[in-house]
Design an enzyme around this catalytic site. Structure first.
Site, PDB file in Angstrom:
ATOM      1  N   THR A   1      15.993   6.977  -3.178  1.00 28.14           N
ATOM      2  CA  THR A   1      15.756   8.148  -4.027  1.00 28.14           C
ATOM      3  C   THR A   1      17.114   8.770  -4.378  1.00 28.14           C
ATOM      4  O   THR A   1      18.131   8.480  -3.737  1.00 28.14           O
ATOM      5  CB  THR A   1      14.917   9.212  -3.290  1.00 28.14           C
ATOM      6  OG1 THR A   1      15.696   9.698  -2.192  1.00 28.14           O
ATOM      7  CG2 THR A   1      13.601   8.656  -2.787  1.00 28.14           C
TER       8      THR A   1
ATOM      9  N   GLU B   1      14.663   2.095  -5.007  1.00 25.93           N
ATOM     10  CA  GLU B   1      15.993   1.595  -4.584  1.00 25.93           C
ATOM     11  C   GLU B   1      16.871   2.720  -4.045  1.00 25.93           C
ATOM     12  O   GLU B   1      18.078   2.793  -4.321  1.00 25.93           O
ATOM     13  CB  GLU B   1      16.658   0.802  -5.706  1.00 25.93           C
ATOM     14  CG  GLU B   1      15.774  -0.383  -6.089  1.00 25.93           C
ATOM     15  CD  GLU B   1      16.485  -1.637  -6.508  1.00 25.93           C
ATOM     16  OE1 GLU B   1      17.716  -1.730  -6.359  1.00 25.93           O
ATOM     17  OE2 GLU B   1      15.781  -2.540  -6.981  1.00 25.93           O
TER      18      GLU B   1
ATOM     19  N   GLY C   1       7.677  16.702 -30.883  1.00 23.90           N
ATOM     20  CA  GLY C   1       6.692  17.790 -30.891  1.00 23.90           C
ATOM     21  C   GLY C   1       5.362  17.324 -30.304  1.00 23.90           C
ATOM     22  O   GLY C   1       5.332  16.536 -29.351  1.00 23.90           O
TER      23      GLY C   1
ATOM     24  N   GLN D   1      10.088  16.191 -26.644  1.00 26.15           N
ATOM     25  CA  GLN D   1      10.274  17.479 -27.323  1.00 26.15           C
ATOM     26  C   GLN D   1      10.593  17.278 -28.813  1.00 26.15           C
ATOM     27  O   GLN D   1      10.064  17.988 -29.669  1.00 26.15           O
ATOM     28  CB  GLN D   1      11.403  18.262 -26.628  1.00 26.15           C
ATOM     29  CG  GLN D   1      11.512  19.708 -27.058  1.00 26.15           C
ATOM     30  CD  GLN D   1      10.347  20.544 -26.532  1.00 26.15           C
ATOM     31  OE1 GLN D   1       9.668  20.147 -25.593  1.00 26.15           O
ATOM     32  NE2 GLN D   1      10.114  21.678 -27.152  1.00 26.15           N
TER      33      GLN D   1
HETATM   34  C1  FAD Z   1       7.034   1.646  -8.440  1.00 30.10           C
HETATM   35  C2  FAD Z   1       7.764   1.416  -7.136  1.00 30.10           C
HETATM   36  C3  FAD Z   1       8.281   0.144  -6.878  1.00 30.10           C
HETATM   37  C4  FAD Z   1       8.926  -0.092  -5.663  1.00 30.10           C
HETATM   38  N1  FAD Z   1       9.383  -1.374  -5.399  1.00 30.10           N
HETATM   39  C5  FAD Z   1       9.867  -1.645  -4.148  1.00 30.10           C
HETATM   40  C6  FAD Z   1      10.194  -3.008  -3.795  1.00 30.10           C
HETATM   41  O1  FAD Z   1      10.076  -3.937  -4.605  1.00 30.10           O
HETATM   42  N2  FAD Z   1      10.614  -3.259  -2.535  1.00 30.10           N
HETATM   43  C7  FAD Z   1      10.757  -2.269  -1.595  1.00 30.10           C
HETATM   44  O2  FAD Z   1      11.154  -2.563  -0.465  1.00 30.10           O
HETATM   45  N3  FAD Z   1      10.471  -0.960  -1.907  1.00 30.10           N
HETATM   46  C8  FAD Z   1      10.022  -0.653  -3.163  1.00 30.10           C
HETATM   47  N4  FAD Z   1       9.688   0.663  -3.479  1.00 30.10           N
HETATM   48  C9  FAD Z   1       9.785   1.688  -2.443  1.00 30.10           C
HETATM   49  C10 FAD Z   1      10.855   2.725  -2.722  1.00 30.10           C
HETATM   50  O3  FAD Z   1      12.131   2.169  -2.534  1.00 30.10           O
HETATM   51  C11 FAD Z   1      10.569   3.924  -1.822  1.00 30.10           C
HETATM   52  O4  FAD Z   1       9.407   4.559  -2.350  1.00 30.10           O
HETATM   53  C12 FAD Z   1      11.728   4.896  -1.767  1.00 30.10           C
HETATM   54  O5  FAD Z   1      12.811   4.323  -1.084  1.00 30.10           O
HETATM   55  C13 FAD Z   1      11.337   6.220  -1.104  1.00 30.10           C
HETATM   56  O6  FAD Z   1      10.672   6.008   0.097  1.00 30.10           O
HETATM   57  P1  FAD Z   1       9.300   6.794   0.392  1.00 30.10           P
HETATM   58  O7  FAD Z   1       8.428   6.606  -0.791  1.00 30.10           O
HETATM   59  O8  FAD Z   1       8.803   6.345   1.704  1.00 30.10           O
HETATM   60  O9  FAD Z   1       9.713   8.306   0.438  1.00 30.10           O
HETATM   61  P2  FAD Z   1      10.302   9.147   1.773  1.00 30.10           P
HETATM   62  O10 FAD Z   1      11.317   8.301   2.392  1.00 30.10           O
HETATM   63  O11 FAD Z   1       9.087   9.495   2.559  1.00 30.10           O
HETATM   64  O12 FAD Z   1      10.884  10.398   1.067  1.00 30.10           O
HETATM   65  C14 FAD Z   1      10.097  11.495   0.640  1.00 30.10           C
HETATM   66  C15 FAD Z   1      11.030  12.539   0.023  1.00 30.10           C
HETATM   67  O13 FAD Z   1      11.955  13.000   1.021  1.00 30.10           O
HETATM   68  C16 FAD Z   1      13.290  12.836   0.560  1.00 30.10           C
HETATM   69  N5  FAD Z   1      14.144  12.488   1.695  1.00 30.10           N
HETATM   70  C17 FAD Z   1      13.921  11.544   2.647  1.00 30.10           C
HETATM   71  N6  FAD Z   1      14.920  11.515   3.535  1.00 30.10           N
HETATM   72  C18 FAD Z   1      15.820  12.452   3.124  1.00 30.10           C
HETATM   73  C19 FAD Z   1      17.072  12.901   3.630  1.00 30.10           C
HETATM   74  N7  FAD Z   1      17.645  12.358   4.707  1.00 30.10           N
HETATM   75  N8  FAD Z   1      17.710  13.890   2.957  1.00 30.10           N
HETATM   76  C20 FAD Z   1      17.147  14.458   1.842  1.00 30.10           C
HETATM   77  N9  FAD Z   1      15.972  14.072   1.329  1.00 30.10           N
HETATM   78  C21 FAD Z   1      15.315  13.078   1.960  1.00 30.10           C
HETATM   79  C22 FAD Z   1      13.214  11.712  -0.464  1.00 30.10           C
HETATM   80  O14 FAD Z   1      14.291  11.772  -1.375  1.00 30.10           O
HETATM   81  C23 FAD Z   1      11.873  11.993  -1.121  1.00 30.10           C
HETATM   82  O15 FAD Z   1      12.046  12.992  -2.114  1.00 30.10           O
HETATM   83  C24 FAD Z   1       9.077   0.940  -4.710  1.00 30.10           C
HETATM   84  C25 FAD Z   1       8.574   2.205  -5.000  1.00 30.10           C
HETATM   85  C26 FAD Z   1       7.909   2.454  -6.185  1.00 30.10           C
HETATM   86  C27 FAD Z   1       7.349   3.832  -6.450  1.00 30.10           C
END
Ligand code: FAD
Length: 391
Positions: A366, A364, A340, A337
């Site tokens: 969400t 690590e 601009g 922002q």
């Molecule tokens: C760039 C990147 C690098 C990564 N590196 C690694 C790595 O090196 N090693 C590794 O092991 N993992 C890694 N991850 C995985 C990462 O830790 C997961 O993506 C993350 O933990 C979320 O899991 P998911 O994507 O399956 O989302 P989900 O678990 O499917 O969640 C989807 C949504 O639901 C919400 N949600 C889920 N359960 C609940 C609940 N009980 N209450 C409220 N909300 C909830 C979540 O907050 C999210 O908004 C990486 C991810 C990315 C994007």
């Protein structure tokens, strides 16, 4: 403008100076190009390892820096001011070493840790699976014991450094018990049957490779299991307590970098006959950004100091991760922002910072998961205690 820092020793101050010098000479000139070309800078990790910056929080006995977390995190923050992919890589590498350092036998540590901490070997941490991210106990990858070895089959999703790492710290199921049926293995990259899928095509952090690792009949000697059979999930979760502090520090550094760009720009850009920083409406945006960066740093270092004193810090690590990454999202959005229309182009780095901030709220754990950890602790009876650490 580098952050003002208070450090516990002269040695720590020298380490931060060294980090700043490496950051400006080796990282800053390369970051934007490597990110836009989506190139993983493997050589940078060797440089950081040789400078002693890859194993800072680990014991000197195994080639680490013997530094408190408070110092390690501030070095990480400095790296993140210019290049988040590298800072995340350092944090994930430290995460991948944690199980071995904290739960490995003396023999395992002596065999592998020195090369891991010196940068010769780059690590990856494999907990998540395609259907099991927030709920890792739902994992399906299996390790079946046969005599003096295990055979692993399954897929580990989202592996940072997938395909580039030299070793993989892999959590796999050794029994059907949901939480106590998971074990931890240290698997070298050249083990037959371990392969990386094509890298994910991401919104940001494009210099950091993220890929699913497939395991097909991967034979792992039993002496490569870290900790007891069934201890894997607790190793994974305690690694994440420290890892979340790493991500909080990366988010703080990223936000600091965005703030610095915004302040410089606001001093130069003029509207209505004066620099935009002299318009109070804009100056207050910058003031809020500065306050957000400082509160992220303070929250992160407060949690780190608990860890350094050997006190419980799980809840505080979640608070630090939540505050620092939400603040980074806000600060980087505001930096766009401040610039601009130019902020919205790829000619200036702040749009990249904004894309990179988003993932900090996701990996690590969400930020919804961090809120779960924090809210569960609110009703624990131990709250309200006073601990003396200075005697
Ligand atoms: C760039 C990147 C690098 C990564 N590196 C690694 C790595 O090196 N090693 C590794 O092991 N993992 C890694 N991850 C995985 C990462 O830790 C997961 O993506 C993350 O933990 C979320 O899991 P998911 O994507 O399956 O989302 P989900 O678990 O499917 O969640 C989807 C949504 O639901 C919400 N949600 C889920 N359960 C609940 C609940 N009980 N209450 C409220 N909300 C909830 C979540 O907050 C999210 O908004 C990486 C991810 C990315 C994007």
């Amino acid at each position: 403008m580098p952050a003002t820092r208070t450090l516990p020793t002269r040695e720590a101050a020298d380490l931060i100076d060294l980090t700043r010098s490496l950051v400006s000479k080796e990282l800053a000139p390369r970051a934007a190009e490597a990110e836009s070309e989506e190139r993983f800078p493997r050589d940078v990790f060797l440089t950081l390892g040789r400078a002693g910056l890859l194993g800072l929080p680990y014991s000197e006995e195994y080639g680490g820096g013997g530094q408190p977390y408070e110092v390690y995190l501030q070095a990480l923050e400095e790296i993140a001011t210019v290049w988040s992919s590298v800072a995340v890589g350092v944090s994930v590498h430290a995460l991948s070493c944690y199980g071995l350092a904290a739960y490995g036998t003396e023999e395992q540590r002596r065999e592998w840790l020195p090369d891991m901490l010196g940068g010769e070997l780059l690590g990856a941490y494999c907990l998540s699976e395609p259907h099991a991210g927030s709920d890792p106990a739902a994992m399906r990858t299996r390790a079946v014991r046969g005599g003096d070895h295990y055979v692993l089959n399954g897929a580990k999703a989202w592996t940072t450094h997938g395909g580039h790492a030299d070793f993989y710290t892999v959590m796999a199921r050794t029994s059907d018990h949901r939480s106590r049926g998971i074990s931890c293995f240290l698997i070298p990259a050249d083990t037959p049957g371990l392969t990386a899928a094509a890298p994910e095509r991401k919104m940001g952090l494009t210099g950091s490779t993220t890929a699913t690792m497939h395991l097909e009949d991967v034979r792992v000697p039993a002496h490569r299991r870290i900790g007891e059979e069934g201890q894997g999930l607790s190793i994974a979760l305690s690694s994440l307590d420290s890892g979340r502090l790493g991500i909080a520090a990366v988010a703080t550094g990223l936000a600091q970098g965005a703030l610095d760009h915004a302040v410089r720009y606001a001093q130069e850009r003029e509207t209505f006959g004066k620099p935009i920083i002299e318009h109070q409406g804009l100056a207050f945006v910058l003031a809020d950004m500065a306050a957000a960066v400082e509160s992220a740093r303070a929250t992160t270092l407060a949690a780190a100091r608990l860890r350094d004193h050997g006190l419980p810090f799980t809840t505080e690590a979640s608070i630090a991760k939540l505050v620092a990454t939400d603040n980074a999202m806000k600060v980087t959005t505001d930096a766009v922002q401040v610039l601009g229309g130019y902020g919205y182009t790829r000619d200036f780095p702040v749009e990249r910072y904004m894309r990179e901030a988003k993932v900090m709220q996701i990996f690590e754990g969400t930020n919804q998961i961090q809120r779960m950890v924090i809210s569960r602790a609110l009703t624990r009876p131990a709250r309200g205690g006073i601990t003396v650490v200075g005697e």
